[in-house]
Design a protein around this motif. Sequence first.
Motif, PDB file in Angstrom:
ATOM      1  N   LEU A  73      69.473 -40.681  31.131  1.00 39.14           N
ATOM      2  CA  LEU A  73      70.290 -39.705  30.403  1.00 39.14           C
ATOM      3  C   LEU A  73      71.601 -40.314  29.908  1.00 39.14           C
ATOM      4  CD1 LEU A  73      69.782 -36.460  32.526  1.00 39.14           C
ATOM      5  CD2 LEU A  73      68.769 -37.027  30.304  1.00 39.14           C
ATOM      6  N   LEU A  74      72.110 -41.300  30.653  1.00 41.00           N
ATOM      7  CA  LEU A  74      73.355 -41.942  30.219  1.00 41.00           C
ATOM      8  C   LEU A  74      73.098 -43.103  29.261  1.00 41.00           C
ATOM      9  CD1 LEU A  74      75.395 -42.067  33.570  1.00 41.00           C
ATOM     10  CD2 LEU A  74      75.751 -40.533  31.636  1.00 41.00           C
ATOM     11  N   ALA A  75      72.252 -44.049  29.685  1.00 42.30           N
ATOM     12  CA  ALA A  75      72.086 -45.302  28.942  1.00 42.30           C
ATOM     13  C   ALA A  75      70.794 -45.389  28.150  1.00 42.30           C
ATOM     14  CB  ALA A  75      72.167 -46.479  29.905  1.00 42.30           C
ATOM     15  N   GLY A  76      69.879 -44.451  28.350  1.00 41.22           N
ATOM     16  CA  GLY A  76      68.636 -44.467  27.585  1.00 41.22           C
ATOM     17  C   GLY A  76      67.496 -45.193  28.252  1.00 41.22           C
ATOM     18  N   GLY A  77      67.716 -45.820  29.403  1.00 39.07           N
ATOM     19  CA  GLY A  77      66.663 -46.537  30.100  1.00 39.07           C
ATOM     20  C   GLY A  77      67.053 -46.780  31.546  1.00 39.07           C
ATOM     21  N   HIS A  78      66.117 -47.307  32.322  1.00 40.47           N
ATOM     22  CA  HIS A  78      66.377 -47.618  33.731  1.00 40.47           C
ATOM     23  C   HIS A  78      67.238 -48.871  33.803  1.00 40.47           C
ATOM     24  CE1 HIS A  78      64.571 -48.684  37.949  1.00 40.47           C
ATOM     25  NE2 HIS A  78      65.826 -48.262  38.011  1.00 40.47           N
ATOM     26  N   LEU A  79      68.395 -48.799  34.453  1.00 42.41           N
ATOM     27  CA  LEU A  79      69.338 -49.917  34.493  1.00 42.41           C
ATOM     28  C   LEU A  79      69.037 -50.869  35.641  1.00 42.41           C
ATOM     29  CD1 LEU A  79      72.687 -48.030  33.775  1.00 42.41           C
ATOM     30  CD2 LEU A  79      71.362 -49.426  32.179  1.00 42.41           C
ATOM     31  N   ALA A  80      69.020 -52.145  35.306  1.00 39.00           N
ATOM     32  CA  ALA A  80      68.908 -53.190  36.331  1.00 39.00           C
ATOM     33  C   ALA A  80      70.306 -53.495  36.851  1.00 39.00           C
ATOM     34  CB  ALA A  80      68.288 -54.439  35.709  1.00 39.00           C
ATOM     35  N   PRO A  81      70.437 -54.170  37.998  1.00 41.56           N
ATOM     36  CA  PRO A  81      71.763 -54.575  38.468  1.00 41.56           C
ATOM     37  C   PRO A  81      72.489 -55.382  37.380  1.00 41.56           C
ATOM     38  CG  PRO A  81      70.151 -54.917  40.196  1.00 41.56           C
ATOM     39  CD  PRO A  81      69.378 -54.526  38.967  1.00 41.56           C
ATOM     40  N   GLY A  82      73.723 -54.970  37.077  1.00 41.98           N
ATOM     41  CA  GLY A  82      74.464 -55.621  36.002  1.00 41.98           C
ATOM     42  C   GLY A  82      74.598 -54.746  34.781  1.00 41.98           C
ATOM     43  N   GLY A  83      73.655 -53.790  34.614  1.00 43.24           N
ATOM     44  CA  GLY A  83      73.783 -52.835  33.520  1.00 43.24           C
ATOM     45  C   GLY A  83      72.824 -53.014  32.365  1.00 43.24           C
ATOM     46  N   THR A  84      71.905 -54.005  32.447  1.00 45.83           N
ATOM     47  CA  THR A  84      70.912 -54.172  31.376  1.00 45.83           C
ATOM     48  C   THR A  84      69.721 -53.249  31.639  1.00 45.83           C
ATOM     49  OG1 THR A  84      69.880 -55.988  32.589  1.00 45.83           O
ATOM     50  CG2 THR A  84      71.563 -56.567  30.961  1.00 45.83           C
ATOM     51  N   ILE A  85      68.968 -52.961  30.570  1.00 45.38           N
ATOM     52  CA  ILE A  85      67.779 -52.103  30.697  1.00 45.38           C
ATOM     53  C   ILE A  85      66.643 -52.899  31.350  1.00 45.38           C
ATOM     54  CG2 ILE A  85      66.054 -50.770  29.436  1.00 45.38           C
ATOM     55  CD1 ILE A  85      68.778 -49.478  29.351  1.00 45.38           C
ATOM     56  N   LEU A 143      80.499 -51.730  33.332  1.00 46.14           N
ATOM     57  CA  LEU A 143      81.110 -51.496  32.018  1.00 46.14           C
ATOM     58  C   LEU A 143      81.001 -52.689  31.067  1.00 46.14           C
ATOM     59  CD1 LEU A 143      84.388 -49.511  32.884  1.00 46.14           C
ATOM     60  CD2 LEU A 143      82.325 -48.652  31.753  1.00 46.14           C
ATOM     61  N   LYS A 144      81.141 -53.882  31.595  1.00 45.08           N
ATOM     62  CA  LYS A 144      81.135 -55.069  30.740  1.00 45.08           C
ATOM     63  C   LYS A 144      79.806 -55.237  30.000  1.00 45.08           C
ATOM     64  CE  LYS A 144      82.268 -59.992  30.748  1.00 45.08           C
ATOM     65  NZ  LYS A 144      82.631 -61.180  31.571  1.00 45.08           N
ATOM     66  N   ALA A 145      78.717 -54.735  30.574  1.00 43.65           N
ATOM     67  CA  ALA A 145      77.394 -54.881  29.957  1.00 43.65           C
ATOM     68  C   ALA A 145      77.207 -53.957  28.756  1.00 43.65           C
ATOM     69  CB  ALA A 145      76.305 -54.609  30.988  1.00 43.65           C
TER      70      ALA A 145
END
Length: 419
Positions: A73-85, A143-145
């Motif tokens: 709902l926030l980023a559009g996909g399942h986030l890996a550690p670090g913030g990438t999809i 945030l940096k990701a």
Amino acid sequence: MNQKTEKPTLSGQRLKTRKRDEKEKYDPSGFRDAILQGLNEAGHNLDAVYKFLDTAGYKLDYRRYGEVLFDILLAGGHLAPGGTIVTDFDTSKPLRTDVCVFAAGNDLDSVKGYAQLITKLIRRYKYLEKTLEDEFKKVLVFLKAFSPGERTKLANVTSILVGNGLIPSVVLTSCLQDHLVKEGIALEFLLDFLKTWLAEKDAPTLWTALRKALLESRLMDFFPTSRRTPEIFSETFDSHSLSSLLEYLKAHQSTSVKKDLQQQVAPLLRNDASTKEILLLLKEYQNKHNLPENELAVLVWKTLMAAVEWNKKEELVADQALRHLKKYSALLEAFTQSGKAQLSLLVKIQEYCYTNMNFMNVFRKIVVLLYKTDVLSEDIILKWYKEAHSSKGKMVFLEQMKKFVEWLQNAEEESEEDD
């Protein structure tokens, strides 16, 4: 002797496991696929999106996969550690959706739509509230990701949800990672958060939220180390149209500092500490927090008067007060070098004597004592008498001071004639 015949036993029998005892395999990818499919079918109609999520809660395990749900709902996909999809070997599956906060329009109303969607979902599935808090604590570390635009939208939705009480303001502390502070990302996020709040609410409610997270005195921590000066702090807030908030914060931070100072001085007074020791502490606070002299003079007066348990008999309280004030008059004298500080102090003494009825008839004696100990000057007393007094008890106190003021005026005239 009869021997008991042993009962036959079953061996090698397979025991059945009850279905409810079987542990379900953890499958976040399967949950993700189901959510993504539903969101993409609902499209950007957020009413349809909520209808899907509400219904899906009966079939899908929100308790177990709540983190994945909020990632999407926030980023559009399942986030890996670090913030990438998170990526998949199966390239035929969709890995993300544009039905999310990060893909919302650049206007605040678009982000508010998603904030309302999350709010409705939390109210429907109350157990997701803690998961939502943990989600924000996590994504703010990432945030940096995210792109600058995504960070702004995340700040917008964070501000709205904190303002509505869905998540606590303490989640902001997750931004205080060394690398985020050093690169200015934490500060950018904070400024966007504050601007969104003021667009929706007001400065007093913001102060309350910051105080709950113990952040009201830590805002400078969001600035890179090389930029942590009061001047840069003020310039930054002014340049981001946050000047009204800056004034509010300064006023309340000053109040907090004064309260802390009073709490440190009071025990010293009760333990008969030397004037020198107390003065050293007061000067240190004045320099450290840039406290104006007139405010410090009033603060010293209030602290001195609060440190004593006053006699309830009016005829005895005068001697008690004069002894106490004479002992510590040097503290008042140190912070009344300017006319402004003296006048502020004199008006505060007037208001104190008016509020505390036992001191009504002690006002003149206090003023005379402070005149003799060089705390109050002749010019300031005359100015107070003529024009700068408070309206509280005005007639009573002016009448008390009449003869002393006449004496001052006569002394002044005689001095001029001698010259």
